[in-house]
Design an enzyme around this catalytic site. Structure first.
Site, short mmCIF file in Angstrom:
data_model
loop_
_atom_site.label_atom_id
_atom_site.label_comp_id
_atom_site.label_asym_id
_atom_site.label_seq_id
_atom_site.Cartn_x
_atom_site.Cartn_y
_atom_site.Cartn_z
N ASP A 58 0.82 -1.21 0.00
CA ASP A 58 0.00 0.00 0.00
C ASP A 58 0.86 1.26 0.00
O ASP A 58 2.05 1.22 0.29
CB ASP A 58 -0.95 0.01 1.19
N GLU A 69 -0.26 -1.05 5.66
CA GLU A 69 0.81 -0.70 6.59
C GLU A 69 0.81 0.77 6.93
O GLU A 69 1.25 1.17 8.02
CB GLU A 69 2.17 -1.09 5.98
#
Length: 372
Positions: free
Chosen positions: A88, A142
């Site tokens: 991400d 994350e």
């Protein structure tokens, strides 16, 4: 922003082909990853592409849990190494699609950490018989709240998928080994007062003014610089937010100072919390609320696997300033280091970029370590 260069598999102005060609060099593969947007919470298209590409490799077993993809060799080697990275990014800031200029690749996630993910994928595709068994972990969420973190979900649901003797997290570290990570603690210190009309302020008690002892304590605070496993960590205790006030003619009856403590890995989460409580003792805090807490990880550089890795890749070993998921591996009993091609100082910036030479360097050093 200038127009993007032509990259294999993309057409300027059109949505990119979601397929990943793992025969591309590391820089071109990084560009492909960047051009598949994967802001936290929207990682599915990239997770799908990674899963599809890995399932085409006969030497790997591939499993998926949510938008987290894990691929493993099963060669019966004496040691297993985990190579992990999050897929991400922070929200895009007009910096997708990627563009390549003079050996520098620009775009959201180039540094943090799609260059590292590209290195993982290149190793997965081109090292079918490594000297250690390998586990490749690609995980989501994350960059957001800890309870959403995909590696944390894997650790809870499938801890056996993360088993290993040593882990390398390909977070940006400029091609240098960064040992351990800091812990992070965020607390809200709420001050209370008594509301009143500002024309008759003596009838009330100003909660914003009551925050002055907290701010004075912060201004006078001297952070530690402890040495842990031979690396000097630098701590910080800082106000990162303050809220209070009702209206322009009202004495506020509540004020909250938000404080972030970044602490060295010689402390536990409990010890860090106790320290912060001690710092603000006597400051008139009415409520002490823990908003977020993630523990640190010691460098663990004395572990034989870590020592062998450091010797193989060379360069300067540095402490990790900031929190990374090496902490989660540490909690699982797997010593871990940070080692990736990006620059942590460029992470999350509008002008985020990565030197393409560093992508190749990291891939070459990992390949040499895994094939020697």
């Amino acid at each position: 922003m200038e127009s993007a260069p032509e990259i294999p598999g993309t057409v300027p102005g059109e949505s990119p082909d979601p397929a990943l060609d793992l025969t591309l060099d590391g820089a071109s593969l990084t560009a492909r990853l960047v051009d598949i947007p994967s802001v936290s919470g929207d990682e599915k298209p990239l997770a799908d592409a990674i899963e599809t590409a890995l399932r085409a490799l006969p030497h790997l077993r591939v499993d998926r849990y949510g938008n987290n993809v894990v691929a493993r060799t099963a060669l019966g080697r004496a040691e297993r190494v985990v190579l992990a990275g999050h897929i991400d990014t922070v929200p895009i800031a007009g910096n997708v699609p990627s563009r390549l200029e003079g050996g520098v690749l620009w775009g959201c996630g180039t540094s943090d950490m799609k260059a590292g993910v590209a290195v993982q994928l290149r190793i997965a595709a081109t090292v079918p018989e490594p000297n250690r068994d390998l586990t490749f972990v690609f995980y989501d969420n994350e960059e957001v709240a800890a309870h959403l973190n995909g590696l944390g979900h894997l650790a809870s649901a499938h801890p056996d998928w993360l088993a290993g003797d040593f882990a390398v997290l390909l977070e940006p570290s400029e091609g240098q080994v960064e040992g351990g990570c800091q812990g992070t603690l965020r607390v809200g210190l709420r001050m209370t007062g008594q509301r009143a009309h500002s024309a008759r302020s003596w009838k009330g008690a100003n909660a914003v003014h009551a925050a002055a002892p907290v701010l004075a304590r912060l201004a006078a605070y001297e952070p530690r610089r402890p040495v842990v496993d031979g690396l000097e960590f630098r701590e910080g205790l800082n106000a990162v937010g303050i809220t209070g006030g009702v209206a322009g003619n009202v004495i506020p009856d509540e004020c909250t100072v938000t404080v972030n403590y970044r602490y060295a890995p010689d402390l536990t989460e409990q010890e860090a919390l106790a320290h912060v409580r001690e710092v603000f003792a006597g400051c008139g805090v009415a409520e002490f609320e823990v908003e977020d807490s993630s523990g640190p990880a010691r460098p663990g550089l004395t572990h034989p696997a870590a020592a062998a890795f450091v010797e193989a890749v060379g360069g300067e070993v540095r402490p990790k300033y900031g929190w990374t998921d090496v902490s989660r591996f540490s909690a699982l009993g797997v010593p871990a280091v940070n080692y990736g091609p990006g620059d942590p100082n460029l992470a999350h910036k509008r002008d985020e970029r990565v030197e393409t030479a560093l992508i190749g360097h990291c891939e070459e050093r990992l390949r040499a370590w895994l094939t020697a």
